[in-house]
Design a protein around this motif. Structure first.
Motif, PDB file in Angstrom:
ATOM      1  N   HIS A  37       0.842  -1.199   0.000  1.00 57.69           N
ATOM      2  CA  HIS A  37       0.000   0.000   0.000  1.00 57.69           C
ATOM      3  C   HIS A  37       0.869   1.238   0.000  1.00 57.69           C
ATOM      4  O   HIS A  37       1.878   1.299   0.693  1.00 57.69           O
ATOM      5  CB  HIS A  37      -0.903  -0.004   1.244  1.00 57.69           C
ATOM      6  N   SER A  39       2.048   4.348   1.339  1.00 59.48           N
ATOM      7  CA  SER A  39       1.934   4.839   2.710  1.00 59.48           C
ATOM      8  C   SER A  39       1.897   6.365   2.806  1.00 59.48           C
ATOM      9  O   SER A  39       1.627   6.905   3.870  1.00 59.48           O
ATOM     10  CB  SER A  39       3.070   4.286   3.566  1.00 59.48           C
ATOM     11  N   PRO A  41      -0.055   9.472   2.534  1.00 58.31           N
ATOM     12  CA  PRO A  41      -1.481   9.781   2.427  1.00 58.31           C
ATOM     13  C   PRO A  41      -1.813  10.773   1.310  1.00 58.31           C
ATOM     14  O   PRO A  41      -2.935  10.794   0.812  1.00 58.31           O
ATOM     15  CB  PRO A  41      -1.855  10.359   3.794  1.00 58.31           C
ATOM     16  N   SER A  45      -5.132   6.384  -1.193  1.00 55.26           N
ATOM     17  CA  SER A  45      -6.215   6.209  -0.239  1.00 55.26           C
ATOM     18  C   SER A  45      -5.727   5.285   0.872  1.00 55.26           C
ATOM     19  O   SER A  45      -4.698   4.635   0.745  1.00 55.26           O
ATOM     20  CB  SER A  45      -7.413   5.581  -0.957  1.00 55.26           C
ATOM     21  N   THR A  46      -6.476   5.211   1.945  1.00 50.00           N
ATOM     22  CA  THR A  46      -6.116   4.286   3.016  1.00 50.00           C
ATOM     23  C   THR A  46      -6.587   2.877   2.657  1.00 50.00           C
ATOM     24  O   THR A  46      -7.508   2.701   1.863  1.00 50.00           O
ATOM     25  CB  THR A  46      -6.755   4.699   4.354  1.00 50.00           C
ATOM     26  N   GLY A  71       3.475  -1.124   3.777  1.00 52.80           N
ATOM     27  CA  GLY A  71       3.562   0.209   3.188  1.00 52.80           C
ATOM     28  C   GLY A  71       4.754   0.330   2.262  1.00 52.80           C
ATOM     29  O   GLY A  71       5.816  -0.225   2.523  1.00 52.80           O
TER      30      GLY A  71
END
Length: 73
Positions: A37, A39, A41, A45-46, A71
């Motif tokens: 993901h 990391s 922001p 998106s989260t 992340g």
């Protein structure tokens, strides 16, 4: 012929027809999944929002259950 599939979770990933086809094939063949993901922001998106608003419900547990997202750097 991959030994594992890296899923880079970003905005729109689950909305992409090609990505969904890749997800379905990965799950059908029981390949290991590594979730990555963004990391930062400001660049995405989260994981919680992607899971709640983009991931198809019927795939949610198969993708996320017991599998943390790593992340990116």
């Amino acid at each position: 012929h991959s030994g594992a599939v890296l899923m880079f979770l970003s905005s729109g990933y689950f909305l992409s027809k090609n990505c969904r086809r890749e997800i379905e094939h990965t799950l059908d063949t029981n390949k290991p999944i590594v979730l990555v993901h963004e990391s930062d922001p400001g660049r995405g998106s989260t994981v919680a929002l992607l899971r709640a608003h983009e991931c198809p419900r019927h795939l949610e547990d198969a993708i996320f259950a017991g599998r943390p997202a790593v992340g990116s750097i």
